[in-house]
Design a protein around this motif. Structure first.
Motif, PDB file in Angstrom:
ATOM      1  N   UNK A  39      26.951 -61.254 -30.234  1.00  0.00           N
ATOM      2  CA  UNK A  39      25.656 -61.665 -30.779  1.00  0.00           C
ATOM      3  C   UNK A  39      25.203 -62.974 -30.132  1.00  0.00           C
ATOM      4  N   UNK A  40      26.133 -63.877 -29.885  1.00  0.00           N
ATOM      5  CA  UNK A  40      25.781 -65.138 -29.211  1.00  0.00           C
ATOM      6  C   UNK A  40      25.136 -64.863 -27.854  1.00  0.00           C
ATOM      7  N   UNK A  41      25.597 -63.796 -27.209  1.00  0.00           N
ATOM      8  CA  UNK A  41      25.073 -63.496 -25.871  1.00  0.00           C
ATOM      9  C   UNK A  41      23.833 -62.614 -25.912  1.00  0.00           C
ATOM     10  N   UNK A  42      23.821 -61.642 -26.815  1.00  0.00           N
ATOM     11  CA  UNK A  42      22.764 -60.623 -26.785  1.00  0.00           C
ATOM     12  C   UNK A  42      21.782 -60.743 -27.929  1.00  0.00           C
ATOM     13  N   UNK A  43      22.151 -61.433 -28.980  1.00  0.00           N
ATOM     14  CA  UNK A  43      21.287 -61.505 -30.149  1.00  0.00           C
ATOM     15  C   UNK A  43      21.190 -60.200 -30.925  1.00  0.00           C
ATOM     16  N   UNK A  44      21.979 -59.219 -30.564  1.00  0.00           N
ATOM     17  CA  UNK A  44      21.937 -57.896 -31.213  1.00  0.00           C
ATOM     18  C   UNK A  44      21.707 -58.018 -32.723  1.00  0.00           C
ATOM     19  N   UNK A  45      20.514 -57.626 -33.202  1.00  0.00           N
ATOM     20  CA  UNK A  45      20.183 -57.897 -34.603  1.00  0.00           C
ATOM     21  C   UNK A  45      21.024 -57.078 -35.586  1.00  0.00           C
ATOM     22  N   UNK A  46      21.432 -55.890 -35.178  1.00  0.00           N
ATOM     23  CA  UNK A  46      22.228 -55.055 -36.071  1.00  0.00           C
ATOM     24  C   UNK A  46      23.620 -55.645 -36.265  1.00  0.00           C
ATOM     25  N   UNK A  47      24.222 -56.071 -35.173  1.00  0.00           N
ATOM     26  CA  UNK A  47      25.536 -56.706 -35.272  1.00  0.00           C
ATOM     27  C   UNK A  47      25.433 -58.003 -36.063  1.00  0.00           C
ATOM     28  N   UNK A  48      24.359 -58.725 -35.843  1.00  0.00           N
ATOM     29  CA  UNK A  48      24.193 -59.996 -36.556  1.00  0.00           C
ATOM     30  C   UNK A  48      24.059 -59.764 -38.059  1.00  0.00           C
ATOM     31  N   UNK A  49      23.294 -58.746 -38.424  1.00  0.00           N
ATOM     32  CA  UNK A  49      23.124 -58.441 -39.849  1.00  0.00           C
ATOM     33  C   UNK A  49      24.454 -58.016 -40.463  1.00  0.00           C
ATOM     34  N   UNK A  50      25.233 -57.235 -39.712  1.00  0.00           N
ATOM     35  CA  UNK A  50      26.546 -56.823 -40.222  1.00  0.00           C
ATOM     36  C   UNK A  50      27.423 -58.051 -40.444  1.00  0.00           C
ATOM     37  N   UNK A  51      27.390 -58.982 -39.484  1.00  0.00           N
ATOM     38  CA  UNK A  51      28.183 -60.207 -39.622  1.00  0.00           C
ATOM     39  C   UNK A  51      27.780 -60.996 -40.857  1.00  0.00           C
ATOM     40  N   UNK A  52      26.499 -61.037 -41.119  1.00  0.00           N
ATOM     41  CA  UNK A  52      26.034 -61.791 -42.292  1.00  0.00           C
ATOM     42  C   UNK A  52      26.547 -61.154 -43.576  1.00  0.00           C
ATOM     43  N   UNK A  53      26.514 -59.824 -43.637  1.00  0.00           N
ATOM     44  CA  UNK A  53      27.028 -59.137 -44.831  1.00  0.00           C
ATOM     45  C   UNK A  53      28.530 -59.370 -44.988  1.00  0.00           C
ATOM     46  N   UNK A  54      29.236 -59.245 -43.867  1.00  0.00           N
ATOM     47  CA  UNK A  54      30.689 -59.391 -43.923  1.00  0.00           C
ATOM     48  C   UNK A  54      31.086 -60.817 -44.314  1.00  0.00           C
ATOM     49  N   UNK A  55      30.355 -61.786 -43.767  1.00  0.00           N
ATOM     50  CA  UNK A  55      30.670 -63.174 -44.112  1.00  0.00           C
ATOM     51  C   UNK A  55      30.400 -63.441 -45.592  1.00  0.00           C
TER      52      UNK A  55
END
Lengths: 623, 623
Positions: A265-281
């Motif tokens: 996500x740091x490199x690509x900004x992939x919004x789906x992966x980022x949203x998953x990370x937010x839920x998991x965190x």
């Protein structure tokens, strides 16, 4: 303090979606009385001792055997190569900040051994050499082949950043090329039962600029939950990572995987992966983290428990606390949000540090919050993941103290140091941060730019500091909004400017969310970034299990230089449950009032189990 | 009700040091509304289903394979023979009380298979047949060879007692002779990593009168802790058994071992072994037993925890609760002390019964006291020890209802039944015990001797009944001393005499010893012999995790015939913690008062996880 081969731990300096940039570990020299001796012990005792362990366990000889220069059977587990790689990483970071000819020679010879074990096609895993060549890539679920390459890459990147040399990086590149050829992005799915390669591949991309590695990392992440492995929660293979919203399964696997997601996500900004990370965190930080920052409550499967399942005897693997730091640090770089630096700080002091004896030679694998005196550190383990993981984290610690951005410099960890950083425009700034933390909350930061410049120095207000933080710049008070989690000081800084921050370090009595029933009506003591515990060694005539936090008027903080390597103890007159020889279960009656006037002394949790074995408790009944 | 082949489960009728004698299972017919349908389901559903499992898993075919009449690989674990033996034992006890031609034929064919797999030298273990003959007796630590013979002996004794036939007993005798020759008492030490053979050997001694088996059992007990195995606590091999004073290690192993010790003491009176048992029992009952009678708190190593380590998510293996009953029953026979029958009763209702689904076809291996809804029963396990262990215990349950001694007859479990027992002088006595327990505490016992006789009928006052027990004989009140744990009625009994006992079954709110910090300021509900729990299925709009036992004025007991196969529920208006979206840890403040007027319903713990998955809790915060 060279920058020929810059050495950040996680190099987001060119990451398009990073909010923060890292600094190079060699640019920061830790100078305080708490961490500096620990890092010295890591260099002088732990790293040499771990090299000796890699020798005596045969982990090093496995490489010679694979190269054909040693006989005998393979030694250890199928992932024992990773012990050696983590040692290389630890030694490399140590070299980066404290060059040593002796260590350089030892590193060279280990790397030569490793390189010699690599096949012409790039394959490198000593378990699958000699008599097990035909078993290569036949068991992605169990056998850790990509996991070991992940540690190889991490070691290689650290070595290259520390020394500017590519001897190991070349080996790692060939090993990754072998994997990329075999598990071709877009065509052949492939993932490892134990994640870890993903974050290493992104770091390799950052080091080489070759997008192939970023693509392979993303491909591996997305191969999960799609029938490549066994579909288990244990392997975090129960769902595609983009759909996950609950941290479950093996804690280290999960957090290494999510660290790799954060890197992508740091490199690509992939919004789906980022949203998953937010839920998991949210799930992790809201319901599945020990008060120490330890994670992974269950002994069965070294796994996360269900929400709020955080018992006294939580597993809290040392590696999981390290993985927690890895993930939090990446999310900090991604977002700049202070909650993440708080986790790094808490897990470092209370989740990782207890994993190491004061002597630097013994290690905890599990870090429970209560014990009857039988859980003790060991010099090594047949599954030896934790010891060199501690060593590599400590060796790289200077890289975690600051970040930068276009506006200026952010202090992230209040650890005394001298640093030479650069502003976005290249102007060097010397920093000198002096503090007696974790014991006392006064921090004095000298900011010394090569020439006067307007920029922002940001200091965190840790979650533990509460509201009464005071800040002075060159002696003048700075007004702070209540509830602020950072102090952003924008001004024209010139040589010798000082910032003085006072962070309240009152003793805190922490309780859990009401759903953490395991610690219902019990509390943990904390001061500053440290969680405390009660040990039987400090209590004569009263069993620690009987102590009650009743009638405590105030805690006396005393620095005891001779105790446990020098710690502050917390002492008070509290209570104790009366002796009870009744049955194990009985009808409820209001319990007898605790006796009062019992002298209670708490010591930092990180220092437990360094004296006579006895009862230890983090959470103590309130009444 | 024949006594040609008397069928007690543990036959202390000739044991010199037994305080009590057992009765034959076939002499007791369970007739109540609670257990009778469960025993019928065990006969009609569970035992046939388990035979089918032994077929489908290949456990039966392993015997044919060893006999040379089936091809293919060995199936299952190296101890899968024991699944078949436990099935034979269950089927035999079932035959003893409920003869069935169909089951007799099936038993015969299974026994024929077993007998066919035995080597001429007596060796019998299908894992070590065909391709593993050379591995026999090479790994006492891991491979369970004696353990499997133990289950063979137990099955053979049950089969002989149930049917009067020696087809399996002859096989067992040869297998034991093989072991006695190999691990010769007085000369060659030998013990099994998994105990179990010891108690079976004593039972074989009781059945055959051949002292060789008692000697071998004692020899095996005393081989432990002497370097034969691995010296681990896990195998209960850390100390000679005579020196042990702390239950530790693998719970099932430990309790099978101690059951064997108790058996030896029953025969020999060995004072050292008896003293060790007393110390071990004090540790077990005083600090290491769940409120359900479940034991073995740790998931790691299926082991006992340290003293008072009894968390919500205790492991509590079903087999360990069964082993707990085995030990308690033997200590009851040894001493006559009522504390042991209480454990049998508690563990039976709350430690074993939850292991079985209401359908009779699904099983729990672990029995935690709290769950988030993900722990569910399974039809079978790759390690399938628990399911047939439940089946054999239930099938033999009639044998646990009474004991006798020279003075008369003791009721041990208040389970409705009709029995025909014999006094010491051989006079038959018919007994008819009618009760609605576990739901209501009225018990009516009709005592009907063949001719009037003076003897003592003793009834227990269970620990749960408290002080207000009333007793009438033929309608006349009998005065009882307070605190009495049994009611001994000595008189001349004649046909039609009745005893009416009323045992208070008020709802009890049980708390743990103050050192059980895992349940600090929480309580479990109980009524009569049953422990209750809260399940999410009964609570709409309130999370079970938020329920607090505040403001409860009284519990309403309601029998709900349609619910969970017919249970009494406990209902009250209680409280709930307010919704809390605060952080996971926070400084202590007196928590917000629970909301009131929350409808709370508790169901028996044995019936949990038979509906929609959801949160379950045994221990509920008091406030």
């Amino acid at each position: 303090m060279a920058d020929k081969h810059p050495g950040p731990v996680v190099d987001t300096s060119a990451s398009r979606h990073a909010r923060l940039r890292p600094v190079s570990a060699p640019d920061v020299r830790i100078t305080d009385d708490f961490w500096a001796p620990r890092l010295r012990r890591n260099r002088e005792v732990t790293i040499p001792a771990q090299h000796a362990q890699c020798e005596s366990t045969g982990a090093l000889r496995n490489f010679a055997r694979a190269a054909g220069s040693a006989d005998g059977d393979f030694s250890g587990r199928y992932y024992s190569d990773s012990d050696v790689y983590k040692w290389i990483e630890a030694a490399s970071w140590s070299m980066a900040t404290h060059p040593s000819e002796e260590l350089a020679d030892r590193l060279d010879s280990v790397i030569e051994l490793v390189a010699g074990a690599q096949d012409p096609d790039g394959y490198l895993n000593t378990y699958f050499s000699v008599d097990r060549v035909h078993e290569r890539w036949t068991d992605l679920v169990v056998r850790h082949e990509m996991y070991c390459v992940g540690h190889l890459v991490a070691a290689a990147v650290a070595h290259a950043r520390a020394t500017g040399r590519s001897t190991l990086l070349d080996v790692a590149l060939r090993a990754c090329a072998h994997i990329a050829d075999r598990f071709t992005p877009g065509r052949v799915t492939g993932a490892c039962g134990h994640p870890g390669l993903e974050m290493a591949l992104v770091e390799l991309y950052r080091t080489t600029g070759d997008e192939r590695w970023l693509t392979l990392a993303t491909w591996q992440l997305d191969s999960r939950g799609r029938g490549v492995l066994d579909g288990s929660e244990y392997l975090v293979d129960h769902q595609p990572v983009r759909q996950q919203d609950r941290v479950t399964g093996h804690a280290v696997r999960a957090l290494y995987l999510y660290s790799g997601m954060a890197d992508v996500v740091l490199e690509t900004g992939d919004p789906e992966l980022r949203a998953a990370l937010e839920r998991l965190w949210a799930d992790l930080s809201g319901a599945k983290t020990a008060v120490t920052g330890g994670v992974g409550a269950r002994w069965d499967g070294e796994a996360f428990g269900d929400a709020y399942e955080l018992p006294d005897r939580s597993y809290n693997e040392t590696c999981a606390a390290i993985a927690h730091i890895f993930l939090a640090w990446r999310l900090l770089l991604l977002t700049g949000e202070p909650q993440y630096r708080d986790v790094v700080e808490t897990a470092l002091h209370n989740g990782v540090l207890p994993g190491l004896s004061l002597s630097g030679t013994e290690f905890f694998y599990q870090n429970p919050l209560a014990d009857a005196g039988r859980h003790r550190r060991a010099e090594w383990f047949s599954c030896a993941c934790c010891p060199p993981n501690i060593a590599r984290l400590l060796a790289s610690l200077p890289g975690y103290l600051y970040t930068t951005d276009d506006d200026g410099i952010q202090v992230q960890l209040y650890i005394g140091n001298q640093a030479e950083l650069r502003l976005a425009d290249g102007i060097p700034v010397r920093l000198d941060l002096a503090t007696e933390l974790p014991w006392r909350g006064e921090v004095r930061l000298t900011v010394d730019p090569a020439e006067p410049r307007e920029f922002t120095v940001t200091l965190p207000v840790p979650g533990w500091a509460g509201a009464d933080v005071t800040v002075r710049v060159n002696g003048d008070p700075v007004a702070l909004d209540t509830g602020r989690r950072r102090i952003a000081l924008r001004r024209t800084w010139s040589a010798g400017d000082t910032v003085e921050v006072t962070l309240p370090t009152e003793v805190r009595t922490l309780v859990g969310h009401p759903r953490v029933t395991a610690v219902h009506r019990r509390a943990a003591l904390a001061m500053g970034p440290l969680v405390y515990c009660l040990e039987q060694a400090d209590h004569h005539g009263t069993a620690v299990a009987d102590i009650r936090l009743t009638g405590v008027e105030r805690w006396t903080v005393a620095h005891e230089p001779e105790l446990l390597g020098g710690v502050c103890t917390l002492s008070a007159q509290a209570g104790a449950a009366p002796v009870d020889d009744g049955p194990l279960y009985r009808p409820y009656r209001e319990p007898a009032a605790p006796t009062s006037g019992v002298s209670v002394t708490a010591v930092p949790y990180f220092a437990w189990a360094n004296r006579t074995p006895g009862e230890m408790r983090v959470f103590v009944p309130l009444a």
